[in-house]
Design a protein around this motif. Structure first.
Motif, short mmCIF file in Angstrom:
data_model
loop_
_atom_site.label_atom_id
_atom_site.label_comp_id
_atom_site.label_asym_id
_atom_site.label_seq_id
_atom_site.Cartn_x
_atom_site.Cartn_y
_atom_site.Cartn_z
N GLY A 1 35.28 46.75 45.51
CA GLY A 1 35.15 46.84 46.95
C GLY A 1 35.16 45.49 47.64
N LEU A 2 34.48 44.51 47.04
CA LEU A 2 34.42 43.17 47.62
C LEU A 2 35.81 42.53 47.63
CD1 LEU A 2 32.71 40.87 48.77
CD2 LEU A 2 32.25 40.13 46.43
N ALA A 3 36.53 42.65 46.52
CA ALA A 3 37.88 42.08 46.45
C ALA A 3 38.82 42.74 47.44
CB ALA A 3 38.42 42.22 45.03
N GLY B 1 34.46 38.89 43.58
CA GLY B 1 34.69 40.30 43.31
C GLY B 1 35.54 40.52 42.08
N ALA C 1 38.10 44.44 50.30
CA ALA C 1 37.75 44.14 51.69
C ALA C 1 38.12 42.70 52.04
CB ALA C 1 36.27 44.39 51.92
N ALA C 2 37.88 41.77 51.11
CA ALA C 2 38.22 40.37 51.36
C ALA C 2 39.72 40.20 51.54
CB ALA C 2 37.72 39.50 50.21
N ALA D 1 31.34 47.50 42.91
CA ALA D 1 31.06 46.47 43.91
C ALA D 1 32.12 45.37 43.88
CB ALA D 1 29.67 45.86 43.67
N GLY D 2 32.53 44.96 42.70
CA GLY D 2 33.57 43.95 42.58
C GLY D 2 34.89 44.43 43.17
N ALA E 1 34.91 35.05 48.28
CA ALA E 1 34.39 36.42 48.11
C ALA E 1 35.32 37.24 47.22
CB ALA E 1 34.22 37.08 49.47
N MET E 2 36.63 37.09 47.44
CA MET E 2 37.58 37.83 46.61
C MET E 2 37.46 37.43 45.15
SD MET E 2 41.76 37.91 46.71
CE MET E 2 41.86 36.24 46.03
N PRO F 1 36.45 34.01 52.61
CA PRO F 1 36.96 35.27 52.05
C PRO F 1 37.66 35.09 50.72
CG PRO F 1 38.19 34.63 54.02
CD PRO F 1 36.99 33.75 53.95
N ARG G 1 34.26 42.22 38.64
CA ARG G 1 34.97 43.40 38.12
C ARG G 1 35.42 43.17 36.68
NH1 ARG G 1 40.46 46.07 39.43
NH2 ARG G 1 41.17 43.93 39.57
#
Length: 334
Positions: free
Chosen positions: A128-130, A97, A132-133, A125-126, A93-94, A90, A101
């Protein structure tokens, strides 16, 4: 290190780390929220203004994340190893993201008209990914990286709830920073995000004591339960006040900053409750801050560096927000 051997130094550093992480969540939270709201902007000009509202701040906001992780690394190296080992994917992933971004933020301004939608999508997308992570990491951290379906479901719930809270924070930021049609839409977005945030806070407040016996013992023992009641009560009042302001016509004028400030208060109260739940652990039920801390001599040297660095970060953060306070203007590059 034991609590009697330089016991105050680890407490200072865990307080600094917690404050840095909370500052990051609030400050980067609103611009992640704006990123998640970007597809709802009407037309290119409105989307550009949404990005412009966070333009002077978003990059500097991430300094607080660097500070918090840096303190974890150098002041609590044992905990750093456990935390990053458990959260390797994670965290990666962050970072992906945040990088996505950042690249999209700059490239969307210079891109040809045909390419701009793709960079906007990358920015969303960046964000959202950051977001959620970060929610997943917070959920895993609160449970002390416990295994099992209950701990996994809890982390997944926060991975959904935290982006929703960021959306509320981002929408209230736009209410404060914009005017006219965009401000009207931001008020509507904040109203739509309010109910999921309230439900999320309620669900997580109920679930946390169920997945952690330590949290349950700390919050529901007497007389601590009575002493801690002001935290949830003030949170409920702040959420109710936020919704009342969104329903008031005055939010379009002099009280435009009110919803954002109340949303920040909710985050501050949540952070205070989390700090009480975790203390004195750096890793829940596994490492106390004294067990995880570096040698006192090392901490004294680090403290000198923090005494220089932290005021500098606070100073330029306050300066940036003071200079760029007021309504957002269209973003442009020379």
């Amino acid at each position: 290190m034991t609590p009697t051997d330089g016991h105050w130094l680890p407490v200072v550093f865990v307080a600094l780390m917690g404050a840095a992480m909370l500052a990051y969540v609030i400050l980067d939270g609103f611009d992640l929220g704006v990123g998640l709201l970007l597809p709802r902007g009407q037309g290119e000009a409105e989307q550009d203004l949404m990005v412009a509202s966070i333009g002077p701040f978003w990059d500097a906001n991430e300094t607080w994340l660097v500070l918090g992780v840096g303190i974890l690394l150098i002041a609590f190296p044992k905990a750093h190893g456990i935390v990053l080992t458990a959260l390797y994917l994670p965290v990666a992933a962050m970072l992906i993201g945040l990088i996505l971004r950042g690249v999209a933020f700059d490239f969307r301004v210079k891109a040809q008209a045909s390419h701009k939608p793709a960079w906007n999508a990358a920015f969303v997308a960046g964000s959202g990914l950051a977001a959620a992570a970060q929610g997943w990491m917070l959920g895993r951290y609160i449970t002390g990286f416990a295994e099992g379906w209950a701990a996994t479901a809890f982390a997944a719930a926060i991975a959904v709830a935290l982006p929703a809270a960021y959306v509320l924070l981002g929408a209230t930021w736009l209410v404060m920073k914009t005017e006219g049609a965009l401000q009207e839409r931001a008020i509507a977005w904040a109203k739509q995000a309010w109910a999921p945030v309230v439900l999320g806070i309620g669900a997580i407040s109920v679930a946390t004591p169920l997945v952690s016996t330590t949290v349950r013992a700390r919050w529901f023992a007497m007389p601590e339960f009575i002493a801690l009641l002001p935290i949830p009560l003030m949170t409920l009042l702040a959420l109710a006040g936020l919704r009342a302001l969104l329903n008031s016509h005055r939010v379009r004028g002099k009280l435009c900053a009110g919803p954002f400030l109340l949303a920040v208060l909710v985050f501050l109260l949540s952070g205070l409750g989390l700090a009480y739940s975790l203390y004195p652990y750096v890793v829940m039920d596994r490492l106390t801050l004294w067990q995880a801390a570096s040698h006192p001599d090392s901490l004294k040297v680090i403290l000198v560096g923090c005494a220089i660095t932290v005021p500098a970060i606070v100073g330029y953060t306050v300066f940036a927000y003071r200079v760029f306070w007021g309504k957002a203007q269209p973003l442009s590059y020379g």
